[in-house]
Design an enzyme around this catalytic site. Structure first.
Site, PDB file in Angstrom:
ATOM      1  N   TRP A   1     -13.436  42.475 114.256  1.00 52.06           N
ATOM      2  CA  TRP A   1     -12.276  43.050 113.571  1.00 52.06           C
ATOM      3  C   TRP A   1     -11.263  43.615 114.565  1.00 52.06           C
ATOM      4  O   TRP A   1     -10.055  43.510 114.353  1.00 52.06           O
ATOM      5  CB  TRP A   1     -12.733  44.084 112.556  1.00 52.06           C
TER       6      TRP A   1
ATOM      7  N   ASP B   1      -9.201  52.039 112.918  1.00 56.34           N
ATOM      8  CA  ASP B   1      -9.694  51.321 111.750  1.00 56.34           C
ATOM      9  C   ASP B   1     -11.093  51.865 111.447  1.00 56.34           C
ATOM     10  O   ASP B   1     -12.045  51.582 112.167  1.00 56.34           O
ATOM     11  CB  ASP B   1      -9.740  49.828 112.048  1.00 56.34           C
TER      12      ASP B   1
ATOM     13  N   LYS C   1     -16.234  49.391 101.518  1.00 58.82           N
ATOM     14  CA  LYS C   1     -17.465  49.630 102.266  1.00 58.82           C
ATOM     15  C   LYS C   1     -18.154  50.917 101.798  1.00 58.82           C
ATOM     16  O   LYS C   1     -19.322  50.910 101.450  1.00 58.82           O
ATOM     17  CB  LYS C   1     -17.177  49.731 103.762  1.00 58.82           C
TER      18      LYS C   1
END
Length: 381
Positions: free
Chosen positions: A123, A192, A216
């Site tokens: 990511w 992030d 999540k």
């Protein structure tokens, strides 16, 4: 009808699984969307057709109605309380996931300048790719050479003087590496936190901006939470598309257009659930307990299971490990699915197994998987 996990039997041993979950639910180890608390789902179900007597579901009501304005305000207040968000930060509920934030933050804060990126997984790599379209994304560290199994040490980093910002990913879901505390990086820090927000203690004031997809630890897919310092909003250049402009989104209270109403509502229920259980401290303690059950099983397997991430930075959210060969990996996945464990297949870039155990994943599920792992290793080691 889904088989009852409490009555499932191993394909090889014929032994009944020790798992038992309400509503005949399997243990969901998916990297996202996440397991949600059963009591949150039950509460949402109660108001699904008629939320608090307004005559309709949250999915149907106008985002301009008094009922929904109360929902989004309460959701924001709950998140501020949980994370002790300072008053000079805005809380935004946006769309497009963390992936859109890769582009949006660069459009707002990088254009024509330089930003430092610390890349510790898939990511983070995607964030660099997006930012490079807007300016100079200076990748000051990457763990690609070791397939992203570690974090940088201080000696690995050389920051760019006067960089617009420094970006990193707190937890990489695919490789299973995680920052366990707030790093002392210089300058303007953007993080992030999609996969470990609400899962460990964080000092929000150390970050200029934090962003996180909801799916999540916070709720269903569809919303992205952004915590952004007021001074950052003042830096936003003119001429951006309104939907990708933090100033516009802040001025409109996350409702420049119709927001993801249902997801925001569900996030609010999850925030209350976290607070009820004892807040972030309780979540962190439980997450450490859950991951320890699995990592200890890996470590005691005499090499049958091998963890991907180096020990000090093993993720408490995503436990990644491999087996001796592909045939055993396939057998493990097949037997685990028969026993009521879902979503354990590892990402293709790492292989093996990935157990994602976000906040609402039960401790018992990790204990049951650890028992399954031990049994499988004893039969195949």
């Amino acid at each position: 009808m889904m088989p009852d996990p409490g009555r499932m039997k191993s394909a090889q041993t014929g032994k009944t699984s020790i798992m038992s979950q309400p509503y005949n639910r399997v243990y969901n180890f998916s990297a996202g969307p996440c397991t949600l608390p059963v009591e949150v789902l039950e509460e949402a179900k109660e108001g699904l057709l008629n939320y608090k007597g307004v005559g309709m579901s949250v999915m149907e009501m106008s985002h301009r109605s008094k009922a929904y304005e109360a929902i989004i305000a309460e959701t924001e207040a709950s998140l501020r309380d949980l994370l002790s968000v300072p008053e000079d930060y805005r809380v935004l509920f946006l769309q497009g996931g963390a992936s859109l934030q890769f582009t949006m933050l660069a459009m707002n804060f990088l254009r024509g300048g330089v930003a430092d990126y610390i890349t510790t997984g898939t990511w983070g790599s995607k964030a660099v790719e997006s930012a490079a379209l807007e300016g100079k994304a200076n990748q000051i560290y990457t763990a690609k050479a070791t397939n992203f199994d570690r974090l940088p040490t201080k000696s690995d980093l050389s920051f760019t003087p006067n960089a617009n910002y420094v970006h990193f990913t707190s937890n990489e879901t695919i490789q299973g590496v995680q920052y366990k505390e707030d790093p002392a990086y210089p300058g303007t820090i953007i993080c992030d936190m999609s996969s470990d927000i609400l899962a460990r203690n964080v000092d929000v004031s150390k970050y200029a901006m934090i962003y996180a997809g909801a799916q999540k630890n916070m709720g269903p897919a569809g919303a992205t939470v952004v915590l952004i310092r007021d001074e950052m909003i003042e830096k936003v250049p003119s001429g951006l598309s309104p939907m990708l402009d933090y100033r516009v989104q802040a001025e409109n209270g996350s409702m420049y257009n119709t927001p993801p109403c249902w997801t925001i509502y569900m996030c609010g229920l999850v925030y209350k659930w976290v607070a009820k259980l004892g807040g972030i401290d309780a979540m962190q303690k439980q997450n450490e307990q859950k991951s320890a059950l699995l990592y200890s099983t890996v470590d005691r397997s005499n090499g049958f299971y091998k963890g991907h991430a180096v020990e000090p930075v093993r993720s408490t959210m995503n436990v990644t490990f491999t087996l001796p060969d592909e045939d055993l990996t396939k057998a493990f996945i097949k037997e685990s699915e028969a026993a009521g464990f879902d979503g354990l297949k590892g990402h293709r870039s790492v292989g093996g197994i990935r157990a994602s155990i976000y906040n609402a994943f039960p401790v018992q599920g990790c204990a049951d998987l650890a028992a399954f792992m031990g049994d499988f290793a004893s039969r195949n080691g």
